[in-house]
Design a protein around this motif. Sequence first.
Motif, PDB file in Angstrom:
ATOM      1  N   LEU A 100      41.554  89.967   7.347  1.00 27.77           N
ATOM      2  CA  LEU A 100      40.283  90.925   7.763  1.00 27.77           C
ATOM      3  C   LEU A 100      39.455  90.783   8.540  1.00 27.77           C
ATOM      4  CD1 LEU A 100      39.944  93.498   7.048  1.00 27.77           C
ATOM      5  CD2 LEU A 100      38.207  92.997   5.224  1.00 27.77           C
ATOM      6  N   CYS A 101      39.293  89.052   8.510  1.00 22.13           N
ATOM      7  CA  CYS A 101      38.239  88.296   8.407  1.00 22.13           C
ATOM      8  C   CYS A 101      38.710  88.606  10.855  1.00 22.13           C
ATOM      9  CB  CYS A 101      38.352  86.631   8.959  1.00 22.13           C
ATOM     10  SG  CYS A 101      37.677  86.314   7.207  1.00 22.13           S
ATOM     11  N   ASP A 148      37.599  89.790  16.897  1.00 21.49           N
ATOM     12  CA  ASP A 148      37.718  91.175  17.462  1.00 21.49           C
ATOM     13  C   ASP A 148      39.141  91.448  17.393  1.00 21.49           C
ATOM     14  OD1 ASP A 148      34.818  91.800  17.448  1.00 21.49           O
ATOM     15  OD2 ASP A 148      35.664  89.989  19.379  1.00 21.49           O
ATOM     16  N   VAL A 149      39.988  91.018  16.298  1.00 19.97           N
ATOM     17  CA  VAL A 149      41.504  91.720  16.753  1.00 19.97           C
ATOM     18  C   VAL A 149      41.461  93.281  15.615  1.00 19.97           C
ATOM     19  CG1 VAL A 149      44.127  91.210  15.674  1.00 19.97           C
ATOM     20  CG2 VAL A 149      42.391  89.495  17.283  1.00 19.97           C
ATOM     21  N   TRP A 150      40.775  94.756  16.535  1.00 15.49           N
ATOM     22  CA  TRP A 150      41.076  95.221  15.038  1.00 15.49           C
ATOM     23  C   TRP A 150      41.975  95.967  14.666  1.00 15.49           C
ATOM     24  CZ3 TRP A 150      43.335  99.584  15.836  1.00 15.49           C
ATOM     25  CH2 TRP A 150      44.520 100.027  16.881  1.00 15.49           C
ATOM     26  N   VAL A 151      43.104  95.525  14.946  1.00 15.03           N
ATOM     27  CA  VAL A 151      44.559  96.312  14.076  1.00 15.03           C
ATOM     28  C   VAL A 151      44.775  94.952  12.885  1.00 15.03           C
ATOM     29  CG1 VAL A 151      46.150  94.596  15.514  1.00 15.03           C
ATOM     30  CG2 VAL A 151      46.425  96.493  14.257  1.00 15.03           C
ATOM     31  N   LEU A 202      45.864  96.210   8.894  1.00 11.11           N
ATOM     32  CA  LEU A 202      46.996  95.270   8.131  1.00 11.11           C
ATOM     33  C   LEU A 202      46.859  94.774   7.109  1.00 11.11           C
ATOM     34  CD1 LEU A 202      48.901  93.897  11.894  1.00 11.11           C
ATOM     35  CD2 LEU A 202      49.614  95.854  10.588  1.00 11.11           C
ATOM     36  N   SER A 203      45.726  94.163   7.104  1.00 12.05           N
ATOM     37  CA  SER A 203      45.094  93.705   5.828  1.00 12.05           C
ATOM     38  C   SER A 203      45.134  94.704   4.665  1.00 12.05           C
ATOM     39  CB  SER A 203      43.678  93.590   6.197  1.00 12.05           C
ATOM     40  OG  SER A 203      42.998  92.373   5.086  1.00 12.05           O
ATOM     41  N   LEU A 204      44.926  95.833   4.734  1.00  7.01           N
ATOM     42  CA  LEU A 204      44.891  97.088   3.672  1.00  7.01           C
ATOM     43  C   LEU A 204      46.189  97.344   3.624  1.00  7.01           C
ATOM     44  CD1 LEU A 204      41.510  98.945   4.453  1.00  7.01           C
ATOM     45  CD2 LEU A 204      41.719  97.045   3.123  1.00  7.01           C
ATOM     46  N   THR A 205      46.998  97.277   4.548  1.00 12.21           N
ATOM     47  CA  THR A 205      48.652  97.487   3.848  1.00 12.21           C
ATOM     48  C   THR A 205      48.677  96.344   2.966  1.00 12.21           C
ATOM     49  OG1 THR A 205      49.069  98.425   6.144  1.00 12.21           O
ATOM     50  CG2 THR A 205      51.404  97.308   4.828  1.00 12.21           C
ATOM     51  N   ALA A 252      34.868  99.063  16.593  1.00  9.48           N
ATOM     52  CA  ALA A 252      34.151  99.516  18.354  1.00  9.48           C
ATOM     53  C   ALA A 252      34.791  99.852  19.241  1.00  9.48           C
ATOM     54  CB  ALA A 252      33.056  98.928  17.907  1.00  9.48           C
ATOM     55  N   ASP A 253      36.644  99.010  18.860  1.00  5.94           N
ATOM     56  CA  ASP A 253      37.863  99.202  20.539  1.00  5.94           C
ATOM     57  C   ASP A 253      38.890 100.022  20.247  1.00  5.94           C
ATOM     58  OD1 ASP A 253      35.676  98.304  22.067  1.00  5.94           O
ATOM     59  OD2 ASP A 253      36.098  96.241  21.111  1.00  5.94           O
TER      60      ASP A 253
END
Length: 535
Positions: free
Chosen positions: A17-18, A25-28, A32-35, A138-139
């Motif tokens: 998640l970091c 800024d790797v929003w995806v 994936l972290s929460l998965t 944001a992106d």
Amino acid sequence: MNPVRRLLVSLIAGGLLCLAFPTFDVWVAAPLSLTLLAWAVTGLGAGRGLLAGVLFGLAFFVPTLSWSGIYVGALPWLALATLESLFIGIAGALYGWLSRAGRVRPLAFALVWVVTEGFRARAPYGGFPWLKLAFSQADSPVGRLVALGGAPFVGFVLALLGGLLALAVQRLLASRRAGSLGAGMPWGPVALPVAAALVLGVAGLAVPLPTDGQAAQFLGVQGNVPKAGLDFNAQRRAVLDNHVAATWQAQTDIEAGLAPTPDLVVWPENASDIDPVRNADARDEIAATVTRLGRPLVVGGLLEEPPGMVSNVSLLYEPGQGITDRYVKRHPVPFAEYIPNRSFFRMFSAEVDRVSRDFVAGPSVGVFDVTGTAGQQIRAGVAICFEVAYDDIMRDAVQAGANVLLVQTNNATFGYTAESPQQLAISRVRAMEFGRSVVHVSTVGQSALITPDGTAHQVTALFTQALVRGALPLRDATTVATRLGEAPEWAAAAALALLLVLQARGGTHRSGPAPRADDSEDSTEDKEAHDRDAA
């Protein structure tokens, strides 16, 4: 998978998640972290779920909040990271209990996440919402959903998306273990949650983020400080002089026809830590600057009031009138601008007395009314520093009539860290949430002009003297998120309460022990195999 491996997966998920937040800024990485987290905690029960959540939180908050200890040492940094991790631990306990039957429950996971994130944003001492999931988006297409339900709705969608993918993974592994993986495998149970997750992931693209509106010219002045660190204000006069000098140079360009005349000029937080009400030198410097500009100037400063305390303020100066309005920061930062329960915390560290006088909390919303050079009515909603992270403070300004937002901040005490980019990302999300332009001005950077679609223009470098100037649209239309206010969070809390009650009532009618965490997937496999045989 046995419980130890699940705890390890939770730790990895927190580290992942970091990457969603600046400066990666790797929003995806957020969904994936929460998965991984949803998959790991499913079936753990409350106790192990609590531990998994805390491990996730520590892996996330310790590195992402490292800027909080850059000058004050490891104790405050690790204490803050640990406190925030406990809220993730509560989420893990709740979801671990709700999913103790061993089946991934995407909706339950999403509700637990958004409710505990809301709790973290409010407690203790007013909460710390800095690293809400939405502020990493944001992106992303998901981030645009903030205009519909605010930051909580974005967090809910991301958690639901992660839960759906975790459900797909669980079903895929169950089919594989049952020996049905192959040409004859029924792909529907796996494809359905994946398809739903994909739809959620792109749904934000359908949300309009209009940027039209009558324009006004803004000038933000990033004056810089003599040096980074806690002692930057030891040279308070130099900081004020820097902002005066940069503004006069900007005015020279305006007079030469090299830049447009601003409708409003904005200095950042702490631009004048010398009280300009009580100190003649500071008052005269600012007055001379306003006279030369011939335009209103918003100054971030400190006032030696009320007696024995300090006020962190935003002051509106107008030519020939002096100070015509002021905003006092409504949410001073605990342990930085005031020390709650000072005698208790002094037992742990004498550093609490670095804050020798507490900052007072302001009583009211800040909206400055200014008339532009072309007759535009600028109603500037003001937030000071960390206030940009608080949903209610930003929403209050818009609901009070603000058609543009000013975020004045000072990042000198955090050095060359990710704190400033993280804050700028929050301002970008706020622009989309409320459909407002944002003038984001820092003493040392990063500063930028942000349009209502969340695009940051003229982003400055850290610890440089710089200007941000240009036209931004003034907008009066309110977004759905503005009109709904806190309603989505309360709806999520009510839904979660109902789930917990139903789970508790259902548990009283079950006999036999709950399945072990390491047996949960096998139990699911047996059930699905039985269902296929029955069919």
